[in-house]
Design a protein around this motif. Sequence first.
Motif, PDB file in Angstrom:
ATOM      1  N   VAL A 177     -44.154 -35.474  10.820  1.00 57.93           N
ATOM      2  CA  VAL A 177     -42.780 -34.997  10.630  1.00 57.93           C
ATOM      3  C   VAL A 177     -41.834 -35.696  11.609  1.00 57.93           C
TER       4      VAL A 177
ATOM      5  N   LYS B 178     -29.769 -36.233  -0.813  1.00 58.14           N
ATOM      6  CA  LYS B 178     -31.157 -35.791  -0.894  1.00 58.14           C
ATOM      7  C   LYS B 178     -31.915 -36.051   0.403  1.00 58.14           C
TER       8      LYS B 178
ATOM      9  N   SER C  94     -27.202 -26.847   8.332  1.00 52.59           N
ATOM     10  CA  SER C  94     -28.248 -25.937   7.884  1.00 52.59           C
ATOM     11  C   SER C  94     -28.020 -24.528   8.431  1.00 52.59           C
TER      12      SER C  94
ATOM     13  N   HIS D  53     -31.480 -33.342   3.261  1.00 56.62           N
ATOM     14  CA  HIS D  53     -31.993 -31.978   3.168  1.00 56.62           C
ATOM     15  C   HIS D  53     -33.230 -31.850   4.042  1.00 56.62           C
ATOM     16  N   LEU D  54     -33.337 -30.717   4.696  1.00 53.41           N
ATOM     17  CA  LEU D  54     -34.466 -30.473   5.578  1.00 53.41           C
ATOM     18  C   LEU D  54     -35.443 -29.500   4.949  1.00 53.41           C
ATOM     19  N   GLY D  55     -36.715 -29.817   5.060  1.00 56.18           N
ATOM     20  CA  GLY D  55     -37.742 -28.853   4.727  1.00 56.18           C
ATOM     21  C   GLY D  55     -37.865 -27.869   5.882  1.00 56.18           C
ATOM     22  N   GLU D  56     -38.566 -26.783   5.649  1.00 57.36           N
ATOM     23  CA  GLU D  56     -38.694 -25.754   6.686  1.00 57.36           C
ATOM     24  C   GLU D  56     -39.324 -26.307   7.965  1.00 57.36           C
ATOM     25  N   LEU D  57     -40.415 -27.057   7.831  1.00 58.96           N
ATOM     26  CA  LEU D  57     -41.077 -27.596   9.013  1.00 58.96           C
ATOM     27  C   LEU D  57     -40.204 -28.639   9.706  1.00 58.96           C
ATOM     28  N   GLU D  58     -39.484 -29.443   8.929  1.00 50.82           N
ATOM     29  CA  GLU D  58     -38.572 -30.420   9.534  1.00 50.82           C
ATOM     30  C   GLU D  58     -37.509 -29.707  10.367  1.00 50.82           C
ATOM     31  N   GLU D  59     -36.934 -28.655   9.810  1.00 51.37           N
ATOM     32  CA  GLU D  59     -35.909 -27.902  10.531  1.00 51.37           C
ATOM     33  C   GLU D  59     -36.489 -27.274  11.801  1.00 51.37           C
TER      34      GLU D  59
ATOM     35  N   ARG E 255     -41.039 -39.057  10.223  1.00 47.95           N
ATOM     36  CA  ARG E 255     -40.142 -38.946   9.069  1.00 47.95           C
ATOM     37  C   ARG E 255     -38.712 -38.643   9.526  1.00 47.95           C
TER      38      ARG E 255
END
Length: 112
Positions: free
Chosen positions: A50, A3, A92, A6-12, A53
């Motif tokens: 971000v 868990k 990803s 996993h990357l969120g869109e902004l993190e990616e 994080r």
Amino acid sequence: MSKGEHLGELEELILLTVGSLHDEAYGVSIMDEIKAQSGRDLNVSAVHAVLKRLETKGFLKSWMGGATQERGGRRKRYFTLTQAGKAVLDQSMSYRMRLYKNIPDISFNFSS
């Protein structure tokens, strides 16, 4: 992938931008590059949240640059991808390409 990996869109997007800026990746340069490449407006506070994080997750590492006159003697915090950060981006991108290649090769006709 667990868990936390996993990357969120902004993190990616921020990880990709840090990688592309290489040794010149700091809050404002990241924000400006995202704006230039995607047209997406972000505020520097969101970018820094971000970045922090991603560093906590082990995907980035940071260091303090030297003080500059233009910043009133303040130092910039620079970021770079870690091996784990590059690996999670590779996963990803591989996943996205597999999905993209599964789109049927049909002609899309869009008429008004």
